[in-house]
Design a protein around this motif. Structure first.
Motif, PDB file in Angstrom:
ATOM      1  N   PHE A  65       0.803  -1.220   0.000  1.00  0.00           N
ATOM      2  CA  PHE A  65       0.000   0.000   0.000  1.00  0.00           C
ATOM      3  C   PHE A  65       0.840   1.276   0.000  1.00  0.00           C
ATOM      4  CE2 PHE A  65      -2.697  -3.211   2.168  1.00  0.00           C
ATOM      5  CZ  PHE A  65      -3.703  -3.285   1.216  1.00  0.00           C
ATOM      6  N   SER A  66       2.144   1.138   0.069  1.00  0.00           N
ATOM      7  CA  SER A  66       2.992   2.321   0.151  1.00  0.00           C
ATOM      8  C   SER A  66       3.946   2.486  -1.031  1.00  0.00           C
ATOM      9  CB  SER A  66       3.805   2.303   1.453  1.00  0.00           C
ATOM     10  OG  SER A  66       4.656   1.169   1.505  1.00  0.00           O
ATOM     11  N   GLU A  67       4.256   1.399  -1.722  1.00  0.00           N
ATOM     12  CA  GLU A  67       5.186   1.479  -2.852  1.00  0.00           C
ATOM     13  C   GLU A  67       4.585   2.298  -3.995  1.00  0.00           C
ATOM     14  OE1 GLU A  67       8.277  -0.087  -3.543  1.00  0.00           O
ATOM     15  OE2 GLU A  67       8.501  -0.766  -1.477  1.00  0.00           O
ATOM     16  N   LYS A  68       5.427   3.002  -4.716  1.00  0.00           N
ATOM     17  CA  LYS A  68       4.975   3.761  -5.875  1.00  0.00           C
ATOM     18  C   LYS A  68       4.478   2.830  -6.972  1.00  0.00           C
ATOM     19  CE  LYS A  68       6.386   7.484  -8.995  1.00  0.00           C
ATOM     20  NZ  LYS A  68       7.474   8.411  -9.388  1.00  0.00           N
ATOM     21  N   ASP A  69       5.123   1.687  -7.130  1.00  0.00           N
ATOM     22  CA  ASP A  69       4.733   0.694  -8.137  1.00  0.00           C
ATOM     23  C   ASP A  69       4.568  -0.662  -7.456  1.00  0.00           C
ATOM     24  OD1 ASP A  69       4.224  -0.798 -10.380  1.00  0.00           O
ATOM     25  OD2 ASP A  69       6.320  -0.830 -11.064  1.00  0.00           O
ATOM     26  N   PRO A  70       3.430  -0.894  -6.808  1.00  0.00           N
ATOM     27  CA  PRO A  70       3.250  -2.149  -6.078  1.00  0.00           C
ATOM     28  C   PRO A  70       3.356  -3.393  -6.957  1.00  0.00           C
ATOM     29  CG  PRO A  70       1.564  -0.552  -5.466  1.00  0.00           C
ATOM     30  CD  PRO A  70       2.270   0.003  -6.651  1.00  0.00           C
TER      31      PRO A  70
END
Length: 325
Positions: free
Chosen positions: A10-15
């Motif tokens: 939920f926090s990564e720019k590109d999950p």
């Protein structure tokens, strides 16, 4: 390790870059999924992109527990069905991940739920237990913080009065309903809702199947006075939803991705920008299986949005030999 991965989803720019890592984790911990991948003769070490990941047929949720390891579920979500069909069961280890997924996604598309009065018109879902949709809407009702928020079964008079009162206050409203219930309501009342989002969740309960989605949406727009009919695409076997703000085009949050496969070759994902059967990557399904081959037929657009065109009549190829185990 899964807890750390859940936070990154939920926090990564590109999950989606995490998909191969989650695939290998689930291959190691989900015995059913591992057996399926092995049956396809896929080497996990050679899977480096989402398009290379095998998708588990959704019908396994009807016949097997789809879980990573062993755990006591915090919730068991169950699909609707008849006495002639077997319901899907999704064992959810951590309902906090589900809540994070649907709350974050709604916020991305519509803003904070606290800004809305949330009205749920979900009679068929409220009449049974273990509905993931009821769980989601109940949480949205609670978090909205408005005293008018709540569920409606068949109290159409009360619902109409509530909508008119909220409209007079110019209060933003989310009216989320199963399709047949919204249709019944719109047939009984003609309204002019300028501050209400009307969102259908699918489900005609065997009624008026001859209506296309376009015809249904046109009717609801004309009767309820809204410029568009919004829609939610989700299912018991997933912990994430895609949303449409009109026209039947759905968009996914970053931790969810839809691809389409050839109906006659379940391993051919080359049908981009064409119609095919929908595969879903739902990274929120971290404790079950994040890679699901559905029975829905859809069309993928160049920008990653998609339409849902219908359902497969049957899926003979999908279960392979594991279905009899």
């Amino acid at each position: 390790m899964k807890d750390q991965l859940a936070a990154r989803i939920f926090s990564e720019k590109d999950p989606m870059a995490l998909a191969p890592e989650l695939f290998r984790l689930q291959y190691g911990q989900n015995a059913l999924y591992r057996a399926y991948v092995d049956a396809l003769r896929v080497n996990p070490a050679q899977v480096n992109a989402p398009e290379q990941i095998p998708f588990l047929p959704i019908r396994f949720f009807k016949t097997h527990p789809v879980v990573c390891g062993e755990f006591e579920p915090e919730a068991i979500f169950e699909s609707s069905g008849t006495t002639q069909t077997q319901n899907s069961r999704h064992l959810v280890k951590d309902t906090g991940i589900y809540t994070r997924s649907f709350m974050d996604a709604f916020r991305r598309f519509y803003g904070p739920v606290e800004g809305f009065v949330v009205l749920g018109l979900l009679p068929s879902y409220l009449e049974r237990q273990h509905s993931s949709l009821v769980y989601m809407v109940q949480e949205m009702i609670t978090r909205s913080g408005h005293p008018e928020s709540g569920f409606y079964l068949y109290e159409h008079d009360k619902l109409a009065d509530t909508l008119l009162a909220l409209e007079a206050r110019r209060q933003p409203v989310l009216l989320i309903g199963v399709t047949f219930a919204l249709l019944d309501f719109a047939e009984a009342y003609r309204l002019n809702l300028r501050h209400t989002i009307v969102m259908e969740t699918g489900g005609m309960k065997g009624r008026r199947e001859e209506w296309t989605r376009s015809e249904l949406h046109d009717f609801l727009m004309e009767r309820l006075g809204v410029p568009a009919i919004h829609a939610e695409y989700g299912m018991t076997e997933l912990l994430s939803q895609a949303y449409s703000k009109g026209g039947g085009l759905f968009q996914c949050p970053p931790w969810m991705k839809v691809m389409v496969r050839d109906e006659n070759d379940p391993f051919d994902l080359s049908a981009a920008s064409a119609s095919g059967v929908i595969n879903v990557i739902d990274l929120a399904n971290i404790h079950s299986c994040a890679f699901i081959a559905t029975d829905d037929i859809g069309r993928l657009q160049a920008d990653g949005s998609f339409e849902v065109l219908g359902r497969l009549d049957h899926s003979a190829l999908r279960g392979c030999s594991l279905m009899v185990s």
